[in-house]
Design an enzyme around this catalytic site. Sequence first.
Site, PDB file in Angstrom:
ATOM      1  N   TYR A  60       0.906  -1.096  -0.006  1.00 49.51           N
ATOM      2  CA  TYR A  60       0.070   0.096   0.142  1.00 49.51           C
ATOM      3  C   TYR A  60       0.892   1.276   0.053  1.00 49.51           C
ATOM      4  O   TYR A  60       1.722   1.325   0.808  1.00 49.51           O
ATOM      5  CB  TYR A  60      -0.942  -0.140   1.183  1.00 49.51           C
ATOM      6  CG  TYR A  60      -1.596   1.190   1.428  1.00 49.51           C
ATOM      7  CD1 TYR A  60      -2.319   2.170   0.441  1.00 49.51           C
ATOM      8  CD2 TYR A  60      -1.414   1.744   2.752  1.00 49.51           C
ATOM      9  CE1 TYR A  60      -3.114   3.261   0.903  1.00 49.51           C
ATOM     10  CE2 TYR A  60      -1.952   3.062   2.880  1.00 49.51           C
ATOM     11  CZ  TYR A  60      -2.927   3.770   1.753  1.00 49.51           C
ATOM     12  OH  TYR A  60      -3.450   5.112   2.040  1.00 49.51           O
ATOM     13  N   LYS A  82     -12.321  -0.290   4.148  1.00 51.77           N
ATOM     14  CA  LYS A  82     -12.647  -1.095   2.867  1.00 51.77           C
ATOM     15  C   LYS A  82     -13.515  -2.381   3.175  1.00 51.77           C
ATOM     16  O   LYS A  82     -14.814  -1.822   3.417  1.00 51.77           O
ATOM     17  CB  LYS A  82     -11.278  -1.785   2.648  1.00 51.77           C
ATOM     18  CG  LYS A  82     -10.062  -0.621   2.428  1.00 51.77           C
ATOM     19  CD  LYS A  82     -10.079   0.402   1.407  1.00 51.77           C
ATOM     20  CE  LYS A  82      -9.033   0.962   1.048  1.00 51.77           C
ATOM     21  NZ  LYS A  82      -8.142   2.103   2.206  1.00 51.77           N
TER      22      LYS A  82
END
Length: 396
Positions: free
Chosen positions: A109, A212
């Site tokens: 990420y 998420k």
Amino acid sequence: MSLSEHHAASLSPETVVVAAGRPPRERDQPVNPPITLSSTYFGTGPLGDGDRGYGRYSNPTWDPFEEALGQLEGSALPGLLYASGLAAVSSALSLIPAGGVLVMPDHSYSGSLVMASELAQKGFIELRTVDIADTEAVQAALAPTGPSARAAAMLWLESPTNPMLGIADMVAVAEAAHAAGAIVVTDNTFSTPLVQQPLRLGSDVVLHSVTKYLAGHSDVVLGALVTSNPDIRSALLHHRIIHGAIAGPFEAWLALRGLRTLALRVERSQSSTMLLAERLAAHPAIESIRFPGLPSDPGHARAKAQMKGFGSIICIQVAPAAGLGGADAADKVVEALELWLPATSLGGVESLIERRRRHAAEPASVPENLVRLSVGVENVEDLWADLKQALDTLGG
């Protein structure tokens, strides 16, 4: 709360997401926990264990989500909720001692990579990036040879990685990390605890961007950490209290509400993802595809061995076409879509798509024509029809 540790262990995760974190079963009590809006709590004398004291220390609305996530990840301890995924990343990185060595996937990420790189540039840590799918390379980075070489203090894992979907041998690299004296932190955002439980595979800390899949509706920004080690949890809790990266009670309540449907959303999106990956792999406009559910994927065998399913993320590289380079062709496909939403993030009920290198912080090793797809819960035939018409705009 509603489920004892023993009872939770006997239930499937699909039941725990619905049952964990409920209020006590008392007459006229609500079925769902209410939102508590308070910055402080009654009390006299010195604060002790279990005292809330002040809103930066604790909030009753955090507790149900933290309990449920801890149980889902297989920990006897509740998780810790943070203001964002990056706030959780910051807290986890605080476990590295001054000057300590961090081994991190070269594809991670981007926010985690940027934060680690900035810490390294300031001299706070030493950063070593590595192909996390190359077990021997990870082992070498953790315990390098030479009189002046230092062993790692932390191994940071993503598996699958963001966005390249590389798969680590979780058990092997965790064992190597512990042999080197390092703790293991795994970002489990892509998999969720319904697909992979890193604590059972040797990790010491599990990280989630709750924004998420866990919350699942693209309406909150939150992060979380889970550990089975009381000392590590105490250190993380202290960091959260002192640095103040706390969740709002309304966001925590929304996240718990979203968590209740996690099993249904994961089941639906994983089923659709497999079908879409198979069809995308056969389309002439696709130069290459990464999805661990495909038998041809280099991470398939590992993913099958350590995951319950293969997740809901696909990465494709769009082939050059009709005077367009790969990046321009990828942009053309994204712009031609009508149902898929061109936006960053992932894990919501809606299907999202984006060319990752449009972000300046994305590593240069990520191909310019790479497109990441986050598959939602829409009808799969509708999703495919939209993808196909967009890809077909590139011609033969």
